[in-house]
Design a protein around this motif. Structure first.
Motif, short mmCIF file in Angstrom:
data_model
loop_
_atom_site.label_atom_id
_atom_site.label_comp_id
_atom_site.label_asym_id
_atom_site.label_seq_id
_atom_site.Cartn_x
_atom_site.Cartn_y
_atom_site.Cartn_z
N MET A 100 0.81 -1.22 0.00
CA MET A 100 0.00 0.00 0.00
C MET A 100 0.84 1.27 0.00
O MET A 100 0.32 2.36 -0.17
CB MET A 100 -0.96 0.00 1.19
CG MET A 100 -2.06 -1.04 1.08
SD MET A 100 -2.87 -1.10 -0.54
CE MET A 100 -3.53 0.56 -0.66
N ALA A 101 2.16 1.14 0.18
CA ALA A 101 3.03 2.31 0.04
C ALA A 101 3.12 2.76 -1.41
O ALA A 101 3.81 3.74 -1.71
CB ALA A 101 4.43 2.00 0.59
N ASP B 131 12.58 3.34 -4.58
CA ASP B 131 12.67 2.13 -3.78
C ASP B 131 11.83 2.28 -2.51
O ASP B 131 12.14 3.09 -1.64
CB ASP B 131 14.13 1.85 -3.42
CG ASP B 131 14.31 0.54 -2.68
OD1 ASP B 131 13.34 -0.24 -2.62
OD2 ASP B 131 15.41 0.30 -2.17
N LEU B 132 10.77 1.47 -2.40
CA LEU B 132 9.92 1.48 -1.22
C LEU B 132 10.20 0.29 -0.32
O LEU B 132 9.38 -0.09 0.51
CB LEU B 132 8.43 1.46 -1.63
CG LEU B 132 7.98 2.52 -2.63
CD1 LEU B 132 6.50 2.39 -2.91
CD2 LEU B 132 8.31 3.91 -2.12
N GLY B 133 11.37 -0.31 -0.49
CA GLY B 133 11.68 -1.54 0.21
C GLY B 133 12.25 -1.35 1.60
O GLY B 133 12.21 -0.26 2.19
N SER C 14 5.69 2.72 8.99
CA SER C 14 5.09 1.40 8.86
C SER C 14 3.71 1.51 8.20
O SER C 14 2.84 2.22 8.68
CB SER C 14 4.95 0.77 10.25
OG SER C 14 4.21 -0.43 10.19
N ILE C 15 3.53 0.82 7.08
CA ILE C 15 2.22 0.80 6.43
C ILE C 15 1.97 -0.64 5.96
O ILE C 15 2.60 -1.12 5.04
CB ILE C 15 2.13 1.82 5.26
CG1 ILE C 15 0.77 1.70 4.56
CG2 ILE C 15 3.29 1.67 4.30
CD1 ILE C 15 0.49 2.86 3.61
N ALA D 196 -1.00 10.12 4.37
CA ALA D 196 0.32 10.40 4.92
C ALA D 196 1.43 9.93 3.99
O ALA D 196 2.48 10.56 3.89
CB ALA D 196 0.46 9.74 6.30
N ALA D 197 1.20 8.82 3.29
CA ALA D 197 2.19 8.33 2.33
C ALA D 197 2.36 9.32 1.18
O ALA D 197 3.48 9.61 0.74
CB ALA D 197 1.78 6.96 1.80
#
Length: 382
Positions: free
Chosen positions: A60-61, A271-273, A328-329, A339-340
């Motif tokens: 979901m990010a 990169d969302l990792g 944390s999402i 917020a993201a």
């Protein structure tokens, strides 16, 4: 973390504005040109180069990807091709099909319940696990029953978005701009097939007749969380199994095209990792959360190795790494989407401003050198 209500004033479409506040006035004319001057070193770096974007997985990010695309749009960055894995395939595919960043922002904000995406009782994976166990006990074992969530529900949601915003579901060959997404081909599942699992790339050149929603479905089939995607007689799982951040695929494509075009390439990689931080107990309290967390740890090593191979400016290809500061999402925490969007917008501006736009790339390469054991060791004295 700011709540949806506290961020009700914020919209990517009202940007850029200074100061970044509810009363901020959108910039235009000379003020907008002055704002863009903050990014002059970055924009100069892109001149006379082919610019592609690589969007990673991230659950979901994925909302962060929309914010990054909006910043690039405001800066007038010419994007020739988008690569996506998993969540990045969703955003990259819709963007390449013609959805605007305004429409994608609204798409993210319109998600009011995880049940819309993942089906009934999405926040109760334990209940879904028990239900699945009963089904598997009473029926013949099948790859199509191996996930906690049904992938078909989210595919129906994506198909509805395409019908609403695009007037239908395009094939890979009909997209408005070049796009490629990754999945992992795990074969037919038959014991007598003698098959090897391989990386699969869906694109205009390779799979022009495959529907976009099918390609996205294959790329985002997270093992354990979703059932594998079946196309023809073959099954596909999440592309993050082989390339969480698809920069190696971008370089391979560039090498194939270089003889014809001769341009150097810049990959803007989002990169969302895994950031390296240890998880809080409350963030990995369900099976899907732990699966997502473990997948991102494994993919970090792959990304670090890929950077060592792909960032070689003198040889013609370089990577500008953007890493939004992720809070944390979890997979079902759709309430954190505003917020993201907000956080990624601020972080992208910060990371691309001034002379330090390659800082994240260099930091990650240094970490990777240590983590992967690639440091050059000095010979011991005689």
């Amino acid at each position: 973390m700011k709540t949806r209500e506290e961020l009700s004033w914020f919209s990517l479409m009202r940007q850029p504005q200074e100061p970044l506040a509810p009363e901020g006035v959108p910039l235009d004319g000379g003020a907008l040109d002055e704002w863009r001057q903050r990014f002059r070193p970055f924009l100069n770096y892109l001149r006379r180069k082919e610019v592609v974007v690589a969007l990673s997985g991230g659950g979901m990010a994925m909302a962060c990807h929309v914010s990054v695309l909006r910043v690039l749009e405001l800066l007038g960055v010419p994007i020739s091709r988008v690569y996506g894995t998993s969540a990045g395939a969703v955003v990259g595919g819709l963007y390449s099909a013609g959805m605007s960043t305004a429409e994608m922002e609204q798409m993210m904000l319109d998600i009011r319940s995880p049940d819309d995406l993942f089906g009934f009782a999405a926040r109760l994976p334990g209940l879904r696990l028990m239900t699945g166990a009963v089904v598997r006990t009473l029926t013949r074992p099948s790859l199509e029953q191996s996930g906690i969530y049904s992938r078909s529900r989210i595919e129906e949601y994506v198909e509805g978005l395409m019908n609403k915003y695009l007037g239908g579901v395009p094939t890979m060959g009909d997209l408005k701009s070049d796009f490629a997404c990754l999945a992992f081909d795990i074969g037919t599942g038959r014991p007598d097939a003698g098959e090897m699992a391989t990386k699969k790339i869906f694109s205009r050149e390779r799979t022009p007749d495959v529907r976009l929603d099918d390609a996205i479905g294959a790329s985002m089939s997270i093992p354990g969380a979703f059932t594998p995607k079946k196309l023809g007689d073959r099954f596909y799982i999440d592309g993050g199994a082989v390339e969480h951040l698809p920069i190696t695929t971008a370089v391979e494509d560039w090498l194939a095209r270089r003889r014809r075009f001769g341009k150097r390439q810049v990959i803007i990689a989002v990169d969302l990792g895994y950031s390296g931080a240890a998880p809080l107990e409350e963030t990995v309290c369900s099976p899907t959360d732990l699966v997502m967390y473990s997948n991102t740890i494994q993919s970090r090593a792959i990304t670090q190795y890929s950077l060592q191979r792909c960032h070689h400016p003198r040889k013609g290809t370089s990577v500008v790494l953007i890493r939004p500061k992720l809070f944390s999402i979890r997979l079902c925490e759709i309430e954190k989407i505003p917020a993201a969007l907000y956080t990624a917008y601020e972080n992208t501006i910060e990371q691309l401003s001034g002379q330090r736009f390659l800082e994240r790339t260099e930091e990650e390469m240094e970490r990777g050198t240590r983590f992967l054991g690639l440091e050059r060791t000095r010979p011991r004295g005689r």
